[in-house]
Design an enzyme around this catalytic site. Structure first.
Site, PDB file in Angstrom:
ATOM      1  N   ASP A   7      27.719 -12.080  -4.586  1.00 13.73           N
ATOM      2  CA  ASP A   7      28.300 -11.344  -2.931  1.00 13.73           C
ATOM      3  C   ASP A   7      30.081 -10.854  -2.808  1.00 13.73           C
ATOM      4  O   ASP A   7      30.910 -11.523  -3.344  1.00 13.73           O
ATOM      5  CB  ASP A   7      28.005 -12.731  -1.967  1.00 13.73           C
ATOM      6  CG  ASP A   7      28.647 -11.431  -0.300  1.00 13.73           C
ATOM      7  OD1 ASP A   7      28.563  -9.874  -0.561  1.00 13.73           O
ATOM      8  OD2 ASP A   7      28.705 -12.012   0.262  1.00 13.73           O
ATOM      9  N   GLU A  67      24.785  -8.309  -4.918  1.00 17.62           N
ATOM     10  CA  GLU A  67      24.761  -7.539  -3.684  1.00 17.62           C
ATOM     11  C   GLU A  67      25.120  -5.671  -3.953  1.00 17.62           C
ATOM     12  O   GLU A  67      25.733  -5.396  -4.772  1.00 17.62           O
ATOM     13  CB  GLU A  67      25.692  -7.766  -2.144  1.00 17.62           C
ATOM     14  CG  GLU A  67      24.459  -7.103  -0.896  1.00 17.62           C
ATOM     15  CD  GLU A  67      25.724  -8.052  -0.021  1.00 17.62           C
ATOM     16  OE1 GLU A  67      25.443  -8.375   1.066  1.00 17.62           O
ATOM     17  OE2 GLU A  67      26.437  -7.615   0.313  1.00 17.62           O
ATOM     18  N   ASP A 139      29.586 -16.428   2.628  1.00 12.42           N
ATOM     19  CA  ASP A 139      29.621 -16.041   1.371  1.00 12.42           C
ATOM     20  C   ASP A 139      28.660 -16.785   0.081  1.00 12.42           C
ATOM     21  O   ASP A 139      28.128 -16.136  -0.666  1.00 12.42           O
ATOM     22  CB  ASP A 139      31.048 -15.592   0.252  1.00 12.42           C
ATOM     23  CG  ASP A 139      32.112 -14.526   1.666  1.00 12.42           C
ATOM     24  OD1 ASP A 139      31.534 -13.323   2.393  1.00 12.42           O
ATOM     25  OD2 ASP A 139      32.966 -14.706   2.093  1.00 12.42           O
TER      26      ASP A 139
END
Length: 167
Positions: A7, A67, A139
Site C-alpha cells: 500500500d 493498490e 497501512d
C-alpha cells in the site's frame, strides 16, 4: 504462492508478505515503512525502495500486488502517491517480479464485502480472517487486504470479480 502486497505512500508505506491459496492464507510479515517528514521526498522514496528491496530479498515472494491508483482531489497528492507507487514498482522490477494492481474498492469488496468500507473495518476483517493476535496499523492492514485479494484472484472463479491488472 507467496506475495508481497504493498500500500504505497511516501511517508507511510504499508507492506505485507502472505502465503497461501485463495482464502487460506498465512502471514509471514507485515509492517509500515515510516519515513520522517524531515527527509526530502527524494530521500523518502529511496528509503521506501531500499526497504522493499530488503523485504523481497528476505521473503522471496513469487509476485507483488499493489493498490491501484485512487482518485484524489489534489494534484499534489496524486503526484506524491504516484511517486511512492513508482518506488515500489521499481523495487519489484529490480527483482524481476510480476506486479499486479487492484482497485481499492475491489480489495475492500474481497475482504470486507463492502467496497466503501472504512479503514477500521478493513483492519478488523484482516485480523479476523488471518487470525492475528492484534489489529495491524491501517497501512499494514491495507497491504494485508491487498495480499488476500491477490490470493483470491488466483482462483479462476474469482479473478473476474477482482479485475486484477498486470503492471
Amino acid at each position: 504462492m507467496r506475495v508481497l502486497a504493498i500500500d504505497p505512500a511516501v511517508r507511510n508505506t504499508g507492506y505485507a508478505v502472505v502465503e497461501g491459496i485463495g482464502r487460506e492464507a498465512r502471514v509471514l510479515a507485515y509492517d509500515v515503512i515510516s519515513i520522517p517528514d524531515r527527509l526530502p521526498q527524494s530521500a523518502a522514496l529511496a528509503a521506501v525502495r531500499a526497504h522493499l528491496r530488503n523485504v523481497i530479498e528476505k521473503h522471496q515472494p513469487d509476485e507483488v500486488a499493489v493498490e491501484g491508483i485512487i482518485y484524489v482531489q489534489s494534484h499534489r497528492t496524486a503526484i506524491s502517491m504516484g511517486a511512492a507507487r513508482a518506488a515500489a514498482l521499481i523495487a519489484a522490477a529490480d527483482a524481476g517480479l510480476c506486479v499486479y494492481e487492484y482497485a481499492p474498492t475491489k480489495v475492500k469488496m474481497a475482504v470486507v464485502g463492502k467496497g466503501k468500507a472504512d479503514k477500521q473495518q478493513v483492519a478488523f476483517m484482516v485480523r479476523a480472517l488471518l487470525g492475528l493476535a492484534e489489529t495491524p496499523p491501517h497501512d499494514a492492514a491495507d497491504a494485508l487486504a491487498i495480499g488476500l485479494a491477490h490470493l483470491q484472484a488466483s482462483d479462476p472463479l474469482k479473478a473476474k470479480m477482482l479485475e486484477r491488472r498486470q503492471v
